[in-house]
Enzyme design. Structure first.
Site, PDB file in Angstrom:
ATOM      1  N   GLU A 228      30.170  29.463  47.990  1.00  0.00           N
ATOM      2  CA  GLU A 228      28.856  30.102  48.157  1.00  0.00           C
ATOM      3  C   GLU A 228      28.438  30.552  46.771  1.00  0.00           C
ATOM      4  O   GLU A 228      28.987  31.512  46.232  1.00  0.00           O
ATOM      5  CB  GLU A 228      28.963  31.271  49.124  1.00  0.00           C
ATOM      6  N   CYS A 262      22.367  37.032  45.579  1.00  0.00           N
ATOM      7  CA  CYS A 262      22.350  35.564  45.497  1.00  0.00           C
ATOM      8  C   CYS A 262      21.009  35.047  45.991  1.00  0.00           C
ATOM      9  O   CYS A 262      20.532  34.022  45.523  1.00  0.00           O
ATOM     10  CB  CYS A 262      23.489  34.966  46.297  1.00  0.00           C
TER      11      CYS A 262
HETATM   12  P1  NAD Z   1      31.947  34.809  39.069  1.00  0.00           P
HETATM   13  O1  NAD Z   1      31.938  33.330  39.263  1.00  0.00           O
HETATM   14  O2  NAD Z   1      31.958  35.334  37.685  1.00  0.00           O
HETATM   15  O3  NAD Z   1      33.249  35.439  39.760  1.00  0.00           O
HETATM   16  C1  NAD Z   1      33.517  35.268  41.149  1.00  0.00           C
HETATM   17  C2  NAD Z   1      35.007  35.463  41.399  1.00  0.00           C
HETATM   18  O4  NAD Z   1      35.748  34.403  40.793  1.00  0.00           O
HETATM   19  C3  NAD Z   1      35.568  36.764  40.821  1.00  0.00           C
HETATM   20  O5  NAD Z   1      36.443  37.329  41.772  1.00  0.00           O
HETATM   21  C4  NAD Z   1      36.322  36.288  39.579  1.00  0.00           C
HETATM   22  O6  NAD Z   1      37.370  37.119  39.204  1.00  0.00           O
HETATM   23  C5  NAD Z   1      36.839  34.934  40.060  1.00  0.00           C
HETATM   24  N1  NAD Z   1      37.182  33.972  38.995  1.00  0.00           N
HETATM   25  C6  NAD Z   1      36.649  33.865  37.755  1.00  0.00           C
HETATM   26  N2  NAD Z   1      37.217  32.823  37.095  1.00  0.00           N
HETATM   27  C7  NAD Z   1      38.124  32.275  37.943  1.00  0.00           C
HETATM   28  C8  NAD Z   1      39.021  31.171  37.862  1.00  0.00           C
HETATM   29  N3  NAD Z   1      39.104  30.416  36.763  1.00  0.00           N
HETATM   30  N4  NAD Z   1      39.810  30.877  38.915  1.00  0.00           N
HETATM   31  C9  NAD Z   1      39.719  31.604  40.047  1.00  0.00           C
HETATM   32  N5  NAD Z   1      38.894  32.669  40.201  1.00  0.00           N
HETATM   33  C10 NAD Z   1      38.110  33.000  39.154  1.00  0.00           C
HETATM   34  O7  NAD Z   1      30.712  35.385  39.892  1.00  0.00           O
HETATM   35  P2  NAD Z   1      30.231  36.911  40.058  1.00  0.00           P
HETATM   36  O8  NAD Z   1      29.629  37.397  38.778  1.00  0.00           O
HETATM   37  O9  NAD Z   1      31.307  37.730  40.688  1.00  0.00           O
HETATM   38  O10 NAD Z   1      29.087  36.760  41.154  1.00  0.00           O
HETATM   39  C11 NAD Z   1      27.757  36.450  40.845  1.00  0.00           C
HETATM   40  C12 NAD Z   1      27.410  35.069  41.322  1.00  0.00           C
HETATM   41  O11 NAD Z   1      27.751  34.924  42.705  1.00  0.00           O
HETATM   42  C13 NAD Z   1      25.930  34.766  41.237  1.00  0.00           C
HETATM   43  O12 NAD Z   1      25.752  33.445  40.776  1.00  0.00           O
HETATM   44  C14 NAD Z   1      25.483  34.879  42.689  1.00  0.00           C
HETATM   45  O13 NAD Z   1      24.303  34.178  42.993  1.00  0.00           O
HETATM   46  C15 NAD Z   1      26.660  34.359  43.424  1.00  0.00           C
HETATM   47  N6  NAD Z   1      26.693  34.801  44.814  1.00  0.00           N
HETATM   48  C16 NAD Z   1      26.467  33.900  45.805  1.00  0.00           C
HETATM   49  C17 NAD Z   1      26.450  34.305  47.125  1.00  0.00           C
HETATM   50  C18 NAD Z   1      26.181  33.334  48.243  1.00  0.00           C
HETATM   51  O14 NAD Z   1      26.351  33.718  49.393  1.00  0.00           O
HETATM   52  N7  NAD Z   1      25.751  32.112  47.979  1.00  0.00           N
HETATM   53  C19 NAD Z   1      26.671  35.651  47.432  1.00  0.00           C
HETATM   54  C20 NAD Z   1      26.906  36.549  46.399  1.00  0.00           C
HETATM   55  C21 NAD Z   1      26.917  36.115  45.091  1.00  0.00           C
END
Ligand code: NAD
Length: 456
Positions: A228, A262
């Site tokens: 997501e 999001c």
């Molecule tokens: P992010 O991708 O920076 O991090 C998300 C998660 O991934 C965190 O827990 C992080 O620690 C982990 N992570 C980072 N690198 C990783 C790796 N190499 N391997 C495994 N895990 C790793 O995103 P964010 O800043 O937490 O969230 C913001 C983003 O999420 C925005 O783009 C937003 O639109 C999206 N979002 C989407 C939805 C949806 O339902 N579509 C909902 C909420 C947020």
């Protein structure tokens, strides 16, 4: 890992993080515990979620304050998230038994043949989560996953760690065994260590950039992957609307949660004939938003949770200015220790600008004039993303015609920035694959097993 308050930069906690060894040990414990959890009657697992709901109600104010301190979400909006969580839990409590029961799809008495589908838990799943709505995006995954009989290794975002620990504590107090719902604490490295374990499914909420890495790893393993991801969600405002009311509704869609949803409205197209009036009403509305301390009851725009995002916002404003945009409001960080940015409104924008193409994830918005529906539809679809899209008009037929042509997971008529537990939540293109919520989002945590049963 130090947990900082993004509004004022103060350290609010120091927590121990997981390393490769502790993650592997947690995985082994979850693997050992899962069969017993799955063997319990579903009614018992549902009862634990009902108790979790009671715990949330009892602790609502404490949980809201933690969320506001670590994420910088305005306190009223933190309370709203917890209220919204209750509605989601009610949906799962009401629908899970029906969604997960066996389905007889053929009973042929003459041929003594029965065909049936059962919904088997996947096993041990990884839930790697985002910070912006930790209760929503977390519960969309871990609640149905647990109810379906899975063990869940839950990695909250490093920016919502204390909330993740609250969730774990409340689930454990509610009767979910500690080895069945297991928090994994840390940043990207902890997430990467989790993905090195032989889990049976990966359920990720976060950015496209991280999602693409996760898809590449999981794809080689042939396990279930749901992603997501982000959005660049458009709204089209037709010329027949009540301008003031629509401007207020769309501004709320763009600036609620400090634009860090999001499904935040990320770009606005307005019919040229009402463009000037709409922009005037929109700017007046946004001027009324109080940007300030998230703990203040009057605050509507809070902190930018992740500091690096300030640079993204600055770059988008500079790029838009350079290419001819006018910034009618805001445009720069707010002075102070923490991560703060002025509510920002730009006009004279177009699709050459990053502001209209890349996810902003902050309190900034571009408004572009369009000549009519065809141009609006073409612009709405001119994106790498496809999470949601909205149209505002009095004309239902026109709305449905426009929305039918828009390539997005959710479409809205006269509303925006909205999620319903009864409807599937999904994206197309870089907004992700798979879905949560609705009865499909309960079955998503299971594997349908086909039974061909012929009597002796
Ligand atoms: P992010 O991708 O920076 O991090 C998300 C998660 O991934 C965190 O827990 C992080 O620690 C982990 N992570 C980072 N690198 C990783 C790796 N190499 N391997 C495994 N895990 C790793 O995103 P964010 O800043 O937490 O969230 C913001 C983003 O999420 C925005 O783009 C937003 O639109 C999206 N979002 C989407 C939805 C949806 O339902 N579509 C909902 C909420 C947020």
């Amino acid at each position: 890992m130090k947990i900082l308050n993004p509004w004022n930069g103060a350290t609010i906690a120091d927590v121990a993080t997981d390393g490769a060894r502790s993650v592997a040990a947690k995985y082994r414990a979850a693997r050992a515990a899962q069969p017993r959890w799955a063997a319990m009657p579903i009614r018992k697992r549902i009862e634990t979620i009902a108790r979790f709901r009671e715990r949330i109600v009892a602790l609502e104010e404490t949980l809201a304050r933690t969320l506001t301190h670590e994420v910088g979400k305005p306190i009223r909006q933190s309370r709203n998230e917890l209220k919204g969580l209750l509605a989601r839990l009610d949906f799962f409590l009401a629908e899970s038994t029906r969604a997960l029961r066996d389905e007889k799809v053929l009973v042929d008495h003459a041929g003594r043949l029965e065909e049936r589908i059962s919904h088997e838990p996947l096993g041990v799943v990884a839930n790697i989560s985002a910070w912006n709505y930790p209760y929503f995006v977390g519960s969309n995954v871990f609640v149905p996953a647990l109810v379906a009989g899975n063990a869940v290794l839950y990695k909250p975002s490093e920016y919502a760690t204390l909330t993740g620990l609250h969730i774990a504590e409340l689930l454990h107090e509610s009767g979910v065994p500690a080895d069945v719902f297991v928090p994994v604490i840390g940043g990207g490295e902890a997430g990467a260590a989790l993905l090195r374990q032989p889990v049976d499914g990966v359920f990720f909420t976060g950015s496209y950039a991280t999602g693409a890495k996760i898809a590449a790893i999981a794809g080689r393993r042939m396990i279930k992957v749901q992603l997501e991801l982000g959005g660049k969600d458009p709204v089209y405002v037709c010329e027949d609307v009540d301008v003031k009311a629509t401007a207020a509704a769309v501004a709320d869609g763009a600036f609620y949660n400090t634009g860090q949803s999001c499904c935040s409205v990320e770009r606005i197209y307005v019919h040229r004939s009402i463009h000037r009036a709409f922009v005037g009403a929109f700017v007046a509305e946004v001027k009324g938003y109080r940007a300030g301390d998230p703990m203040d009851e009057a605050t509507y725009v809070g902190a930018i949770t992740r500091r690096p995002q300030i640079d993204v916002l600055k770059r988008q404003v500079a790029d838009a200015r350079k290419k001819g945009a006018s910034i009618l409001l805001g445009g720069k960080p707010i002075a102070g220790k923490g991560n703060r940015f002025e509510p920002t409104v730009a006009v004279d924008v177009d699709h050459t600008m990053a502001l209209m193409r890349d996810e902003s994830f902050g309190p900034i918005i571009g408004i572009q004039a369009v000549g009519g529906d065809d141009e609006a539809v073409a612009l709405m679809n001119d994106t790498e993303y496809g999470l949601t899209a909205a149209v505002y008009t009095h004309d239902e037929r026109r709305a449905k015609k426009i929305l039918a042509q828009v390539n997005a997971g959710s479409v809205y008529w006269n509303c925006c920035d909205r999620v319903s537990p009864r409807l599937p939540w999904s994206g197309v293109k870089h907004s992700g694959i798979g879905l949560t919520l609705s009865t499909y989002g309960i079955q998503a945590f299971t594997r349908p097993k086909a039974w061909h049963l012929r009597g002796a």
